[in-house]
Design a protein around this motif. Structure first.
Motif, PDB file in Angstrom:
ATOM      1  N   ALA A 149      -1.258  -8.035  -2.655  1.00  0.00           N
ATOM      2  CA  ALA A 149      -1.819  -6.751  -3.370  1.00  0.00           C
ATOM      3  C   ALA A 149      -2.945  -6.255  -2.410  1.00  0.00           C
ATOM      4  O   ALA A 149      -3.141  -4.903  -2.352  1.00  0.00           O
ATOM      5  N   ASP A 151      -4.036  -6.689   0.553  1.00  0.00           N
ATOM      6  CA  ASP A 151      -3.263  -6.132   1.770  1.00  0.00           C
ATOM      7  C   ASP A 151      -3.163  -4.497   1.527  1.00  0.00           C
ATOM      8  O   ASP A 151      -3.297  -3.992   2.494  1.00  0.00           O
ATOM      9  N   ARG A 152      -2.325  -4.262   0.735  1.00  0.00           N
ATOM     10  CA  ARG A 152      -1.957  -3.010   0.378  1.00  0.00           C
ATOM     11  C   ARG A 152      -3.119  -2.244   0.289  1.00  0.00           C
ATOM     12  O   ARG A 152      -3.254  -1.040   0.463  1.00  0.00           O
ATOM     13  N   ILE A 153      -4.003  -2.614  -0.612  1.00  0.00           N
ATOM     14  CA  ILE A 153      -5.297  -2.139  -0.896  1.00  0.00           C
ATOM     15  C   ILE A 153      -6.180  -1.873   0.444  1.00  0.00           C
ATOM     16  O   ILE A 153      -6.600  -0.687   0.443  1.00  0.00           O
ATOM     17  N   ARG A 154      -6.033  -2.829   1.200  1.00  0.00           N
ATOM     18  CA  ARG A 154      -6.881  -2.666   2.351  1.00  0.00           C
ATOM     19  C   ARG A 154      -6.498  -1.478   3.384  1.00  0.00           C
ATOM     20  O   ARG A 154      -7.167  -0.898   3.774  1.00  0.00           O
ATOM     21  N   ASP A 155      -5.095  -1.157   3.197  1.00  0.00           N
ATOM     22  CA  ASP A 155      -4.610  -0.149   4.001  1.00  0.00           C
ATOM     23  C   ASP A 155      -5.160   1.134   3.614  1.00  0.00           C
ATOM     24  O   ASP A 155      -5.869   2.165   4.493  1.00  0.00           O
ATOM     25  N   THR A 156      -5.515   1.351   2.210  1.00  0.00           N
ATOM     26  CA  THR A 156      -5.968   2.556   1.804  1.00  0.00           C
ATOM     27  C   THR A 156      -7.528   2.600   1.849  1.00  0.00           C
ATOM     28  O   THR A 156      -8.098   3.646   2.446  1.00  0.00           O
ATOM     29  N   SER A 158      -9.344   1.441   4.181  1.00  0.00           N
ATOM     30  CA  SER A 158      -9.521   1.339   5.639  1.00  0.00           C
ATOM     31  C   SER A 158      -9.086   2.893   5.932  1.00  0.00           C
ATOM     32  O   SER A 158     -10.073   3.704   6.643  1.00  0.00           O
ATOM     33  N   ALA A 159      -8.045   3.516   5.330  1.00  0.00           N
ATOM     34  CA  ALA A 159      -7.842   4.850   5.746  1.00  0.00           C
ATOM     35  C   ALA A 159      -8.829   5.839   4.988  1.00  0.00           C
ATOM     36  O   ALA A 159      -9.333   6.803   5.867  1.00  0.00           O
ATOM     37  N   HIS A 160      -9.448   5.483   4.045  1.00  0.00           N
ATOM     38  CA  HIS A 160     -10.470   6.504   3.463  1.00  0.00           C
ATOM     39  C   HIS A 160     -12.056   6.000   3.510  1.00  0.00           C
ATOM     40  O   HIS A 160     -12.913   6.610   3.167  1.00  0.00           O
ATOM     41  N   ARG A 162     -13.451   3.113   2.182  1.00  0.00           N
ATOM     42  CA  ARG A 162     -14.053   3.042   0.978  1.00  0.00           C
ATOM     43  C   ARG A 162     -14.502   1.678   0.344  1.00  0.00           C
ATOM     44  O   ARG A 162     -13.588   0.891   0.938  1.00  0.00           O
ATOM     45  N   PHE A 164     -13.704  -1.081  -2.204  1.00  0.00           N
ATOM     46  CA  PHE A 164     -12.691  -1.387  -3.307  1.00  0.00           C
ATOM     47  C   PHE A 164     -13.525  -2.761  -4.162  1.00  0.00           C
ATOM     48  O   PHE A 164     -13.600  -3.523  -3.444  1.00  0.00           O
TER      49      PHE A 164
ATOM     50  N   ASP C  11      -3.911   8.967   1.196  1.00  0.00           N
ATOM     51  CA  ASP C  11      -3.031   8.254   2.286  1.00  0.00           C
ATOM     52  C   ASP C  11      -1.886   7.879   1.664  1.00  0.00           C
ATOM     53  O   ASP C  11      -1.666   7.642   0.459  1.00  0.00           O
ATOM     54  N   GLY C 257       0.827  -0.829   1.588  1.00  0.00           N
ATOM     55  CA  GLY C 257       1.897  -1.443   2.165  1.00  0.00           C
ATOM     56  C   GLY C 257       2.774  -0.971   3.234  1.00  0.00           C
ATOM     57  O   GLY C 257       2.403   0.113   3.561  1.00  0.00           O
TER      58      GLY C 257
END
Lengths: 322, 322, 322, 322
Positions: A149, A151-156, A158-160, A162, A164, C11, C257
């Motif tokens: 879970a 890992d998924r949040i890390r995507d966002t 890092s994209a923003h 931000r 968390f 994103d 993800g």
């Protein structure tokens, strides 16, 4: 011998593996397994039935518990435990496999001590907070679920660019939080047993990361941390520093899901061993893993202090987040 | 101190966790980490560069190895190892972290003994077949991958009432096969170290299951089993009994994928510890897990016999398949 | 031709597939792709650089966006859009691929209309709420993530015989909620566009299930439902009926993800097609999928009303929950 | 009305969603659903029973088919179909929902035409190769499974700088191969309907990638490609160019697993719609998706030519692999 199997307290992935192993081991040794529904509640209500080996087909890979579970406050009273024992004797059930956490083991301990019912405990709780065992069923699965879970949040994040705050389960234990933080490469972790997770230390850490050029950060928070849960810590950071952060509470997704290989293997080993010992007339114990090997503890040991996560793991989170 | 980091032999999930931890620990201790590409080949070809901590962002969750890997037969020759040491000295690299399996550790052992380069080994192989450690990086991930794959196959086996032979990796080790079989509830398992997996025993087992009403079965086969790989065993069963069976070779999907939580945690612990010891002037060792704790072994210990899977696990597969 | 590529707004998984396709298509056609970081903010700050095809290696399977994203309120002002156009001209960037949602498309529309920059939009938002397309990048991935999470919650709901309210994203759109509810077999769904999701109807539904013997239920709630979010609805049910329910807010795990196959395929098709058209001198459009085929819409069409989830899907949730 | 439900041919994820929807829709409309085991074989052997709605609890998320499936060559003979119709009439089953592929639909077509049994077909095959529908149950799941598997293989391919040939299912259809190749960013794809996949073209492509600096490549091969399966093509490349390549045959892992959201949604829609129409006295049709909407086709249409994968997708694989 007629052996009852029940799951009690919060459900945990791997419980079905233990049920299956207990039932099939009983069959292999020429005994009879009965499934008891809803934990100790089912003993009080005689909600049970013989459980043939075929009833365990295709349950190994499933989360939750096919026997269902419930919390049973009545079982704290001695006369209700006497009722339970009477019910069991009447049905010819001489021994019990109890899959659950510390509340369930306390009930089992009393049932054996007071009423002479042979009881074997199998540690089933995602919190991994029982004395006398390095592992409980469900912990490895919950850990992997939390890590995926995040890992998924890390995507966002890092994209923003931000911050968390992610809250994981653990009211009085930081086991899940610390392991999760290390496995997902969190920038910081807050947990109840931590020697030094002051608010100031957290702020200093986040500030240092920012100066080092890190634009996104993940902080793992155990729900029972002294500073408050993730919502509380998040509100404070927002108020004090105006940070545009996000809070995610992983909640019940950590409890379910197909068990990991390790949880299936230990559920299988423990379920089979519990029945092997009960069938040999042994009771009053629970199983565990100590130093990599299957261990046997007296049920009374459940009253020992809970284990804390190794202090150097929290430190390692710090070193590795640079 | 300048510390080189390399991955060697077959890749395994968790190698990136170890690389990241080594690099960041070096930074934390005020040393400099260099990334060496393609294992020992990269040492011979001077294919290396300083590796800043930021180069390790977002690699923890990735399979494979960002430093790439290669087998390097030249490294078996002493004069090439002398070349390697000369290259390292010229570049000011005084110590090496070597992440790999037993071939890599033998190379490391020779390099330290003959040439005086400080070497630290980190067990990275999905086979879990190294002496002196209960765990190697990648094993837990590969195990979970194999188990998930077989869960899928079970759907089809059970829908069609069919026998499946599923081959998992393991040329000379049954570790992966036995753990997989137990975790996926296989009806039987064939592996090199097994005391009794004769063809007759397998046939008797399948026949007994059939009589008991089981219409679908999964047999896990280690690629290096004495009876032959899954194709060979399958062909023999087809020929002798006309069985409508299917063979699946899991192959390279077992090697890759995002590492499990455990592989990330041990990769992180080992990477940090290896550098901590090298920085203190220690070399000639490899790290492992023994009885749940981080262990340190002399590199020469890699010549000890390989561990075999616990015999009672194979037995348990038998009991639980009823 | 020099073509800029940017991601803007929230994103969504699949954005990297579109970036990769745009860059490689540009290369294939003999043009030059530039990567612009942080959306329109990056245009204002000239945060850009040439993006070679090799920079797109291994990004297809990653969530988030390698170009990062940001919301850019300044871009609502005409003089800032003029600045943006001036920056682009100065850098020789004649055309833009804009991957984002409706806010981003409005910006693109104005930039093309007022400033004559060739703009192509690619729908990237997990909400699937854009007019003129049946699909947006990220929706299929978010849907599968939500469904997997609820599968886990179902294990626990069913083990404890409990009601769960699960909140999914969707401030003004029920697309994700309705699809999720159908795919996870929810007992009920609450979403903004629903004709009849009164509180009374929900209570009646849950009561009917209880009478039918269902002991556990899942209710999917879109965050923007008229009755309030899941916390609000849960508090009301607890207060009115004393239900022992649990609330789970899936939150940001839905955003990230590895993208699903469909999101990768459409990201790839759209990225390549956008550049093919820009290179041919076409601008002022966005791409979509209509009736299974790739569709082209004028950017101005983004002002049309948002699509609502098909009414019969909500009905089907009802029929199938018996 | 008594309505029988069966699954036939190869199993596919999503079949259970269709069974559940058929059974619950029947209940909602006041009809009675019977589950028939083992496909048409079960009709010949009267292997059936009433299927209450509760029998469909917790099957939506499971792969395979709870009704089991079988191929039934006898059903090709008219007198056996007459026996089947007699059995059905005797049991009062007036209508059938048949979930399967083209062989199953041909059987259904004959049963309706010759014997007057109302038949409704639901496309269930991972191959997505039926005329008259853009989608079949199981395709989306199989596609995602293949893509995930290749993501893992990519880790290893890239760590070792190696060429992998990965074989996916598809004896006469390239649907799965082409979609998989595009979604996993394969360097090339070989499939039966391809206009130009000569051996020379493949070699040229691989050579061009090598010159461009790509050290690892994935080639997706449909099992029924004209050049032979992956083993055959791999052996030829090894012989002609001495390449150190690896072959992986994904095999049956593509068939199983928890269905994707899309497969669950379409299984649910089709199951409910099939029963709605049968209950209204309609028969002789199968359902599909055409241009995004639910479509109804006469069963005889199954004799039309199979759809081929869009030619431009193969081309896109080429462009995007640079």
């Amino acid at each position: 011998m007629r052996i009852g199997v029940l799951t009690s307290g919060g459900d945990a992935p791997g419980m079905n593996a233990a049920i299956r192993a207990a039932v099939r081991q009983a069959d292999a040794l020429g005994h009879e397994a009965w499934g008891i529904r809803q934990g100790f509640q089912g003993v009080l209500e005689k909600d049970w039935a013989p459980m043939p080996t075929r009833a365990c087909a295709n349950i190994l890979q499933r989360g939750g518990t096919v026997l269902h579970t419930a919390r049973c406050p009545e079982f704290l009273e001695i006369h209700r435990r006497a009722d339970a024992a009477a019910n069991l004797r009447e049905a010819g059930i001489q021994a019990l496999v109890i899959i659950g956490g510390d509340g369930s083991f306390r009930g089992a301990e009393a049932l054996q001590r007071e009423q002479g019912i042979l009881c074997a405990g199998i540690p089933g709780t995602i919190d991994n907070d029982l004395p006398g065992t390095d592992r409980t069923l469900g912990f490895d699965t919950a850990l992997n679920t939390a890590v995926e879970a995040i890992d998924r949040i890390r995507d966002t994040a890092s994209a923003h660019g931000r911050l968390f705050l992610v809250e994981v389960m653990g009211r009085s234990s930081g086991m899940l939080a610390v392991h999760t933080a290390l496995a997902c490469g969190a920038e910081a972790v807050l947990y109840p047993e931590s020697p030094d997770d002051s608010y100031q230390a957290l702020v200093a850490r986040l500030h240092a990361n920012w100066l080092r050029g890190k634009r996104s950060s993940i902080v793992v928070v155990a729900e029972g941390d002294d500073l408050g849960n993730a919502m509380v810590v998040g509100a404070r950071l927002r108020r004090d520093y105006g940070l545009d952060l996000r809070v995610v509470v992983l909640g019940h997704i950590q409890r379910g899901g197909s068990p990991s290989a390790l949880d299936r293997i230990w559920g299988s080993r423990w379920g089979a061993e519990a029945v092997r010992r009960l069938a040999a007339g042994e009771g009053g114990f629970y199983l565990g893993e100590v130093a990599g090997a299957l261990a046997v503890q007296p049920l009374a040991r459940i009253l020992d202090p809970r284990p804390a996560p190794p202090g150097d793991m929290g430190e390692l989170v710090d070193i590795l987040s640079r």
